[in-house]
Design a protein around this motif. Structure first.
Motif, PDB file in Angstrom:
ATOM      1  N   ARG A   2      16.182  -8.245  -4.174  1.00 52.06           N
ATOM      2  CA  ARG A   2      16.650  -6.939  -3.697  1.00 52.06           C
ATOM      3  C   ARG A   2      15.495  -6.141  -3.104  1.00 52.06           C
ATOM      4  O   ARG A   2      15.629  -5.517  -2.046  1.00 52.06           O
ATOM      5  CB  ARG A   2      17.294  -6.158  -4.847  1.00 52.06           C
ATOM      6  CG  ARG A   2      17.976  -4.847  -4.413  1.00 52.06           C
ATOM      7  CD  ARG A   2      18.635  -4.170  -5.599  1.00 52.06           C
ATOM      8  NE  ARG A   2      17.656  -3.575  -6.479  1.00 52.06           N
ATOM      9  CZ  ARG A   2      17.235  -2.304  -6.390  1.00 52.06           C
ATOM     10  NH1 ARG A   2      17.726  -1.507  -5.468  1.00 52.06           N
ATOM     11  NH2 ARG A   2      16.351  -1.831  -7.237  1.00 52.06           N
ATOM     12  N   ARG A   3      14.347  -6.160  -3.777  1.00 50.26           N
ATOM     13  CA  ARG A   3      13.174  -5.434  -3.262  1.00 50.26           C
ATOM     14  C   ARG A   3      12.695  -6.049  -1.945  1.00 50.26           C
ATOM     15  O   ARG A   3      12.296  -5.326  -1.023  1.00 50.26           O
ATOM     16  CB  ARG A   3      12.051  -5.447  -4.299  1.00 50.26           C
ATOM     17  CG  ARG A   3      12.344  -4.619  -5.549  1.00 50.26           C
ATOM     18  CD  ARG A   3      11.065  -4.239  -6.277  1.00 50.26           C
ATOM     19  NE  ARG A   3      10.288  -5.402  -6.670  1.00 50.26           N
ATOM     20  CZ  ARG A   3      10.380  -6.012  -7.844  1.00 50.26           C
ATOM     21  NH1 ARG A   3      11.247  -5.573  -8.753  1.00 50.26           N
ATOM     22  NH2 ARG A   3       9.634  -7.059  -8.133  1.00 50.26           N
ATOM     23  N   GLN A   4      12.738  -7.360  -1.864  1.00 50.24           N
ATOM     24  CA  GLN A   4      12.312  -8.016  -0.626  1.00 50.24           C
ATOM     25  C   GLN A   4      13.233  -7.667   0.531  1.00 50.24           C
ATOM     26  O   GLN A   4      12.772  -7.361   1.640  1.00 50.24           O
ATOM     27  CB  GLN A   4      12.267  -9.536  -0.834  1.00 50.24           C
ATOM     28  CG  GLN A   4      11.154  -9.997  -1.755  1.00 50.24           C
ATOM     29  CD  GLN A   4      11.202 -11.491  -2.010  1.00 50.24           C
ATOM     30  OE1 GLN A   4      12.171 -12.167  -1.665  1.00 50.24           O
ATOM     31  NE2 GLN A   4      10.151 -12.025  -2.620  1.00 50.24           N
ATOM     32  N   HIS A   5      14.543  -7.710   0.284  1.00 46.05           N
ATOM     33  CA  HIS A   5      15.500  -7.354   1.330  1.00 46.05           C
ATOM     34  C   HIS A   5      15.330  -5.896   1.750  1.00 46.05           C
ATOM     35  O   HIS A   5      15.412  -5.565   2.932  1.00 46.05           O
ATOM     36  CB  HIS A   5      16.930  -7.584   0.840  1.00 46.05           C
ATOM     37  CG  HIS A   5      17.296  -9.030   0.753  1.00 46.05           C
ATOM     38  ND1 HIS A   5      17.772  -9.610  -0.389  1.00 46.05           N
ATOM     39  CD2 HIS A   5      17.239 -10.025   1.668  1.00 46.05           C
ATOM     40  CE1 HIS A   5      18.015 -10.892  -0.174  1.00 46.05           C
ATOM     41  NE2 HIS A   5      17.692 -11.167   1.067  1.00 46.05           N
ATOM     42  N   ARG A   6      15.101  -5.032   0.768  1.00 49.32           N
ATOM     43  CA  ARG A   6      14.906  -3.613   1.085  1.00 49.32           C
ATOM     44  C   ARG A   6      13.651  -3.411   1.925  1.00 49.32           C
ATOM     45  O   ARG A   6      13.639  -2.595   2.849  1.00 49.32           O
ATOM     46  CB  ARG A   6      14.853  -2.794  -0.204  1.00 49.32           C
ATOM     47  CG  ARG A   6      14.699  -1.304   0.030  1.00 49.32           C
ATOM     48  CD  ARG A   6      15.059  -0.494  -1.187  1.00 49.32           C
ATOM     49  NE  ARG A   6      16.511  -0.473  -1.400  1.00 49.32           N
ATOM     50  CZ  ARG A   6      17.324   0.319  -0.715  1.00 49.32           C
ATOM     51  NH1 ARG A   6      16.863   1.124   0.214  1.00 49.32           N
ATOM     52  NH2 ARG A   6      18.610   0.302  -0.977  1.00 49.32           N
ATOM     53  N   ALA A   7      12.591  -4.150   1.629  1.00 44.60           N
ATOM     54  CA  ALA A   7      11.346  -4.024   2.404  1.00 44.60           C
ATOM     55  C   ALA A   7      11.577  -4.428   3.860  1.00 44.60           C
ATOM     56  O   ALA A   7      11.083  -3.761   4.787  1.00 44.60           O
ATOM     57  CB  ALA A   7      10.257  -4.892   1.781  1.00 44.60           C
ATOM     58  N   ILE A   8      12.334  -5.508   4.067  1.00 43.27           N
ATOM     59  CA  ILE A   8      12.633  -5.940   5.440  1.00 43.27           C
ATOM     60  C   ILE A   8      13.456  -4.867   6.157  1.00 43.27           C
ATOM     61  O   ILE A   8      13.120  -4.436   7.265  1.00 43.27           O
ATOM     62  CB  ILE A   8      13.418  -7.265   5.437  1.00 43.27           C
ATOM     63  CG1 ILE A   8      12.604  -8.382   4.790  1.00 43.27           C
ATOM     64  CG2 ILE A   8      13.780  -7.665   6.878  1.00 43.27           C
ATOM     65  CD1 ILE A   8      13.417  -9.638   4.506  1.00 43.27           C
ATOM     66  N   ALA A   9      14.541  -4.444   5.510  1.00 48.68           N
ATOM     67  CA  ALA A   9      15.459  -3.490   6.136  1.00 48.68           C
ATOM     68  C   ALA A   9      14.782  -2.145   6.402  1.00 48.68           C
ATOM     69  O   ALA A   9      14.964  -1.556   7.469  1.00 48.68           O
ATOM     70  CB  ALA A   9      16.684  -3.299   5.258  1.00 48.68           C
ATOM     71  N   GLU A  10      14.008  -1.665   5.452  1.00 46.18           N
ATOM     72  CA  GLU A  10      13.364  -0.361   5.633  1.00 46.18           C
ATOM     73  C   GLU A  10      12.330  -0.404   6.748  1.00 46.18           C
ATOM     74  O   GLU A  10      12.145   0.590   7.468  1.00 46.18           O
ATOM     75  CB  GLU A  10      12.737   0.094   4.314  1.00 46.18           C
ATOM     76  CG  GLU A  10      13.797   0.512   3.281  1.00 46.18           C
ATOM     77  CD  GLU A  10      13.199   0.963   1.971  1.00 46.18           C
ATOM     78  OE1 GLU A  10      11.986   0.734   1.765  1.00 46.18           O
ATOM     79  OE2 GLU A  10      13.949   1.531   1.136  1.00 46.18           O
TER      80      GLU A  10
END
Length: 269
Positions: free
Chosen positions: A199-207
């Motif tokens: 979840r943190r990795q996906h959020r880092a990409i999206a943000e």
């Protein structure tokens, strides 16, 4: 051919060209069902007979498939080539699965950078919505929904890259190569600590994409795929060790072990 028939044929070609463009740009995805005939004809401002002629053109081109009495749907484009027996053979071997993850790392890093530079406000809003969906699933400990949001986010990034070749190739591959054999997604999402990390990795990409920071998006996507690649490799190795242990436990199904009762010898005549 009469003037009216020429006009009707041109109208059908226009309908076909419009729908073809929607398929190419990813607005209509492989397997997606079209609107009911009456509603679609109204949307396109054409008669139902003209619409049928346009749909028939796309069916002949292999872009649409019959929907089983429920209208037409977009054909599973590209998947015929990607479901070649050679691909199935490769998918069963660990080194090929690892190569696929390496390929994804190269492609998705570039796609994330392009998305950061090219995404429209509509596409950014869809990425935000997908993040919210992922967060809700995570909070509810719904691993299946979270995994589906994961897959959707990656597809949204391909769309936001505005590279039609990349989108169509990865969209075709996603339907075939999203299996646990390749990505081990269900295994990864079954572990709460790993779900949080993903979840943190996906959020880092999206943000990074939302901030239009192409270098950060590229780096975050690369780190995410490298982690998936390593985790998948470790899962495969652990499963191989377990299989070996089980074979040793029962003699590979072909021998006996101490304590086991051997078959009675033939007493003879």
């Amino acid at each position: 051919m009469t003037h009216a028939s020429v006009k009707s044929e041109r109208a059908a070609q226009t309908v076909a060209q419009h729908l073809e463009s929607l398929i190419l740009e990813g607005s209509l995805r492989p397997g997606e069902r079209l609107l009911p005939e009456r509603e679609l004809a109204e949307r396109l401002s054409v008669s139902r007979s003209t619409l049928r002629d346009g749909l028939r053109i796309l069916e002949e081109r292999g872009l649409l498939a019959p929907g089983g009495g429920r209208g037409s749907r977009v054909a599973p484009l590209g998947q015929a080539a990607i479901t070649d027996p050679l691909i199935a053979l490769l998918a069963r071997h660990a080194e090929a699965a690892d190569d696929y993850q390496e390929f994804r790392g190269i492609v998705e890093s570039a796609a994330a950078a392009m998305a950061a530079a090219r995404a429209t406000e509509v596409e950014l809003a869809r990425i935000r919505d997908c993040l919210d969906r992922m967060d809700r699933a995570h909070a509810a400990a719904d691993a299946q929904e979270e995994a589906e949001a994961d897959a959707e986010l990656h597809l949204l990034i391909y769309e936001a890259s505005h590279n039609l070749t990349l989108l169509q190739i990865m969209q075709a591959m996603a339907g075939v190569l999203r299996s646990d054999v390749i990505q081990n997604r269900s295994r990864l999402f079954a572990v709460p600590a790993i779900r949080e990390l993903l979840r943190r990795q996906h959020r880092a990409i999206a943000e990074a994409i939302l901030a239009r920071d192409a270098p950060a998006a590229q780096q975050a996507a690369g780190e995410h795929i490298r982690y998936l690649r390593q985790a998948s490799r470790e899962i495969r190795e652990a499963e191989a060790r377990l299989d070996l242990s089980l074979r040793r436990l029962n003699g590979g199904g072909a021998g006996t072990r101490a304590g086991a009762t051997p078959p009675l010898p033939d007493a003879g005549p």
